[in-house]
Design an enzyme around this catalytic site. Sequence first.
Site, PDB file in Angstrom:
ATOM      1  N   LYS A  10       3.565 -10.836   1.176  1.00 52.08           N
ATOM      2  CA  LYS A  10       2.304 -10.115   1.010  1.00 52.08           C
ATOM      3  C   LYS A  10       2.262  -9.429  -0.350  1.00 52.08           C
ATOM      4  O   LYS A  10       1.249  -9.492  -1.066  1.00 52.08           O
ATOM      5  CB  LYS A  10       2.137  -9.068   2.119  1.00 52.08           C
ATOM      6  CG  LYS A  10       0.839  -8.272   2.010  1.00 52.08           C
ATOM      7  CD  LYS A  10       0.766  -7.140   3.007  1.00 52.08           C
ATOM      8  CE  LYS A  10       1.677  -5.987   2.611  1.00 52.08           C
ATOM      9  NZ  LYS A  10       1.408  -4.746   3.385  1.00 52.08           N
ATOM     10  N   SER A 156       4.960   3.239  -4.824  1.00 51.05           N
ATOM     11  CA  SER A 156       5.121   2.526  -6.094  1.00 51.05           C
ATOM     12  C   SER A 156       3.871   1.719  -6.425  1.00 51.05           C
ATOM     13  O   SER A 156       3.708   1.272  -7.568  1.00 51.05           O
ATOM     14  CB  SER A 156       6.331   1.599  -6.020  1.00 51.05           C
ATOM     15  OG  SER A 156       6.134   0.574  -5.058  1.00 51.05           O
ATOM     16  N   ASP A 296      10.305  -0.328   3.804  1.00 50.94           N
ATOM     17  CA  ASP A 296       9.516  -1.127   4.746  1.00 50.94           C
ATOM     18  C   ASP A 296      10.386  -1.720   5.850  1.00 50.94           C
ATOM     19  O   ASP A 296       9.862  -2.128   6.897  1.00 50.94           O
ATOM     20  CB  ASP A 296       8.786  -2.261   4.007  1.00 50.94           C
ATOM     21  CG  ASP A 296       7.440  -1.811   3.465  1.00 50.94           C
ATOM     22  OD1 ASP A 296       7.009  -0.681   3.760  1.00 50.94           O
ATOM     23  OD2 ASP A 296       6.800  -2.601   2.732  1.00 50.94           O
ATOM     24  N   ARG A 327       5.359   6.137  10.079  1.00 52.23           N
ATOM     25  CA  ARG A 327       6.318   5.220  10.691  1.00 52.23           C
ATOM     26  C   ARG A 327       7.570   5.935  11.189  1.00 52.23           C
ATOM     27  O   ARG A 327       8.167   5.507  12.187  1.00 52.23           O
ATOM     28  CB  ARG A 327       6.708   4.126   9.685  1.00 52.23           C
ATOM     29  CG  ARG A 327       5.619   3.100   9.491  1.00 52.23           C
ATOM     30  CD  ARG A 327       6.026   2.002   8.544  1.00 52.23           C
ATOM     31  NE  ARG A 327       4.950   1.010   8.446  1.00 52.23           N
ATOM     32  CZ  ARG A 327       4.811   0.148   7.455  1.00 52.23           C
ATOM     33  NH1 ARG A 327       5.689   0.147   6.464  1.00 52.23           N
ATOM     34  NH2 ARG A 327       3.810  -0.718   7.441  1.00 52.23           N
TER      35      ARG A 327
END
Length: 410
Positions: A10, A156, A296, A327
């Site tokens: 992605k 970022s 991630d 998260r």
Amino acid sequence: MPVVDIPGSKSITARALFLAAAADGVTTLVRPLRSDDTEGFAEGLLSLGYRVGRTPDSWQVDGRPQGPAAAEADVYCRDGATTARFLPTLAAAGHGTYRFDASEQMRRRPLLPLTRALRELGVDLRHEEKEGHHPLTVTAKGVVGGEVTLDAGQSSQYLTALLLLGPLTEQGLRIHVTDLVSVPYVEITLAMMRAFGVEVSREGNDFVVPPGGYRATTYPIEPDASTASYFFAAAAVSGGEVTVPGLGEGALQGDLGFVEVLRRMGAEVEIGADRTTVRGTGELRGLTVNMRDISDTMPTLAAIAPFASGPVRIEDVANTRVKECDRLEACAENLRRLGVRVETGPDWIEIHPGAMPKGTEIKSYGDHRIVMSFAVTGLRVPGISFDDPGCVRKTFPGFHEEFGALRARL
């Protein structure tokens, strides 16, 4: 030996779409990711007046170094953070009035460090409702360039957006960065800019981007390393073996570093020139690990931590609180639902294995990575379900079918 073909990255697909749109000529992207996020990015380019031709295995983009063809446009960014941050920056280099909006989930995510930097560069940009969030309108008159200061401690992507903009400015950019998270994603950006003909230099905390634009090319998209983490983790927790072709020693994505975390926990890892293999050994050791640069994959590790022989502590992941959801708390809540003892702090989570977790419905918070991570937990824990299994369409529409096939083979 199960071999898993992972869809394209992605992060790389989004950057490639920006670069292709900005380049002089027609660019072909080979095996781009086709998901809700990347389709949303492509649709955004179409709204701005770029030509994007899509076939099942490749996309062709007619670049416009002068900026969008449309003088006015309304662009809906869906849930995509790269779409919502990169496209307004691309539009700023053109001439016209462009309005950007996004889903409720994306509206909650911050933009202010980027839009503040764009304003510092003279971009006429207005947040229509809440300062620092979508919706926003860019009244574009090109960007002269010069020096700008940026705080990229939350994401970022703010730095990537400005780096990608640099060659489209009259004078180029010198970006002084006061804080930076997820450094490997910036390295992806720099490598991809190089492939499109632009060399960025770094002087301490300053990134110097020359003017002059990009040249079109044919660019292959490597498999998504973040997505691969679920399949590598599946091998580690099941005692099986998984090979992912297309991700090896030359991979751009820092998230392939997740396999080194699995190695520290006891899995066997082989990284070849163009593939990576993980084998479970029946052992998963506890550990303390800093995941600032591969955040991630934090939910992936959290989801397999209950099967470790000792506590798993994940540190320096404050930026995971401003993703599709918080998260860190989402992982903690779902682990507690499974009966696992968890402690959290501002930028850390500590998971204490104990009795075998019990099946429960996982609360997804609309976040694809929460669902895919806890699907790995489901390899060892019967009775796990999801309140929103379809949210995986954001990055991997066929995830449940592919993961189910792997489960059968393992």
